[in-house]
Design a protein around this motif. Sequence first.
Motif, short mmCIF file in Angstrom:
data_model
loop_
_atom_site.label_atom_id
_atom_site.label_comp_id
_atom_site.label_asym_id
_atom_site.label_seq_id
_atom_site.Cartn_x
_atom_site.Cartn_y
_atom_site.Cartn_z
N ASP A 7 0.85 -1.19 0.00
CA ASP A 7 0.00 0.00 0.00
C ASP A 7 0.89 1.25 0.00
N LEU A 8 1.61 1.42 -1.08
CA LEU A 8 2.52 2.56 -1.22
C LEU A 8 2.85 2.72 -2.70
N PRO A 9 3.24 3.90 -3.12
CA PRO A 9 3.58 4.10 -4.54
C PRO A 9 4.89 3.43 -4.91
N ILE A 10 4.92 2.89 -6.12
CA ILE A 10 6.13 2.28 -6.67
C ILE A 10 6.47 2.97 -7.99
N SER A 11 7.71 3.33 -8.16
CA SER A 11 8.20 3.87 -9.42
C SER A 11 9.24 2.91 -9.99
N ALA A 12 9.03 2.48 -11.24
CA ALA A 12 9.99 1.61 -11.92
C ALA A 12 10.75 2.44 -12.95
N LEU A 13 12.07 2.20 -13.03
CA LEU A 13 12.93 2.94 -13.94
C LEU A 13 13.68 1.95 -14.84
N PRO A 14 12.98 1.32 -15.80
CA PRO A 14 13.64 0.34 -16.68
C PRO A 14 14.37 1.02 -17.84
N SER A 15 15.17 0.23 -18.54
CA SER A 15 15.94 0.73 -19.69
C SER A 15 15.61 -0.08 -20.93
N ARG A 16 15.60 0.61 -22.07
CA ARG A 16 15.21 -0.03 -23.33
C ARG A 16 16.12 -1.19 -23.72
N SER A 17 17.42 -1.06 -23.46
CA SER A 17 18.39 -2.03 -23.97
C SER A 17 19.03 -2.85 -22.86
N ASP A 18 18.32 -3.03 -21.77
CA ASP A 18 18.83 -3.85 -20.67
C ASP A 18 18.82 -5.31 -21.11
N PRO A 19 19.99 -5.98 -21.14
CA PRO A 19 20.03 -7.35 -21.64
C PRO A 19 19.39 -8.38 -20.71
N ARG A 20 19.07 -8.00 -19.47
CA ARG A 20 18.53 -8.97 -18.51
C ARG A 20 17.11 -8.66 -18.05
N VAL A 21 16.55 -7.54 -18.51
CA VAL A 21 15.22 -7.14 -18.04
C VAL A 21 14.39 -6.67 -19.23
N THR A 22 13.25 -7.31 -19.47
CA THR A 22 12.35 -6.87 -20.53
C THR A 22 11.40 -5.82 -19.96
N LEU A 23 10.93 -4.93 -20.82
CA LEU A 23 10.02 -3.88 -20.38
C LEU A 23 8.71 -4.48 -19.86
N ALA A 24 8.25 -5.54 -20.52
CA ALA A 24 7.00 -6.16 -20.09
C ALA A 24 7.11 -6.69 -18.67
N LYS A 25 8.24 -7.31 -18.36
CA LYS A 25 8.41 -7.87 -17.02
C LYS A 25 8.70 -6.80 -15.98
N ALA A 26 9.34 -5.72 -16.41
CA ALA A 26 9.53 -4.59 -15.49
C ALA A 26 8.19 -3.94 -15.17
N ASP A 27 7.30 -3.90 -16.15
CA ASP A 27 5.97 -3.32 -15.92
C ASP A 27 5.17 -4.13 -14.91
N GLY A 28 5.56 -5.39 -14.68
CA GLY A 28 4.86 -6.21 -13.71
C GLY A 28 4.90 -5.64 -12.30
N TRP A 29 5.82 -4.71 -12.04
CA TRP A 29 5.88 -4.09 -10.72
C TRP A 29 4.56 -3.41 -10.36
N ARG A 30 3.79 -2.99 -11.36
CA ARG A 30 2.53 -2.30 -11.06
C ARG A 30 1.57 -3.23 -10.29
N GLU A 31 1.75 -4.55 -10.45
CA GLU A 31 0.88 -5.49 -9.75
C GLU A 31 1.25 -5.64 -8.27
N GLN A 32 2.38 -5.05 -7.88
CA GLN A 32 2.83 -5.19 -6.50
C GLN A 32 2.43 -4.02 -5.62
N THR A 33 1.58 -3.13 -6.14
CA THR A 33 1.11 -2.01 -5.33
C THR A 33 -0.37 -1.78 -5.54
#
Length: 262
Positions: A201-227
């Motif tokens: 119950d708190l705000p979350i801000s995710a700061l992903p990068s377009r060319s991160d070789p280990r993190v996809t944007l879709a999976k980084a967006d999953g953080w929205r489900e944790q708040t």
Amino acid sequence: MTVAVSDDVLSRWLPFRALTGAEPGALPLYCLPHAGGAASAFRMWQGKLPGVAVQPVQPPGRESRHREPPYERMPQLASDLADAVLADVETSAAGRRYAMYGHSLGALVAFEVVREVRRRGGPQPVHLFVSGSDAPHVTYEDGPMVRKMNRDEVVELLRRLGGTPEWLLADAEALEMILPAVRADFTVKETYLYQDEPPLDLPISALPSRSDPRVTLAKADGWREQTSGNFARHLFDGGHFAVFEQAPRTHRIVAEALRPWV
């Protein structure tokens, strides 16, 4: 809630605790580094965020704690760090208010520390910032397990990710000092088991990068489900360490999000 943590233990977790460059009563921002990383990754952030006392976190096994064995499992790491955070928050002039920032493995650790604090009935942070990390509940596919790689394979991975000076990767003696922490940290990640709990119950801000070789944007967006609160995504151009390479923009994002609390 009061947590018994000695000043010596607290100073090991927060080696720059008295050097934030912030005014009295500034909001503490606990910053957790990437796998193999150390408190120095965030040292240059101190004094750059108005009203915020940046507190770089130092896990054992590196820099000032290089003689201490590093953690290899998340539960004990999250529990011990929660002790330190709670002890520091209880004595803070900010009135038990604080925020957390985690990069890569540090994002997962920060998330689990927040959940551990919640289980204990402690004060929740006013904001959680995460970068360089898939959401904790998604299935990640990082390729071969780092804890099973030989030295040359680990070095090549670090070179591909960036963030580690080439001189260090080419220095056999220096490598022997950093590789145990690197392997241990990746073991924490590779053995991590997400447990389903209610969203934070708190705000979350995710700061992903377009060319991160280990993190996809879709999976980084999953953080929205944790708040159950507000979620914001701030997309960076660049690779795994873009938030450090573009530090002024990162500072602006964090400062703006924390403005209501400083």
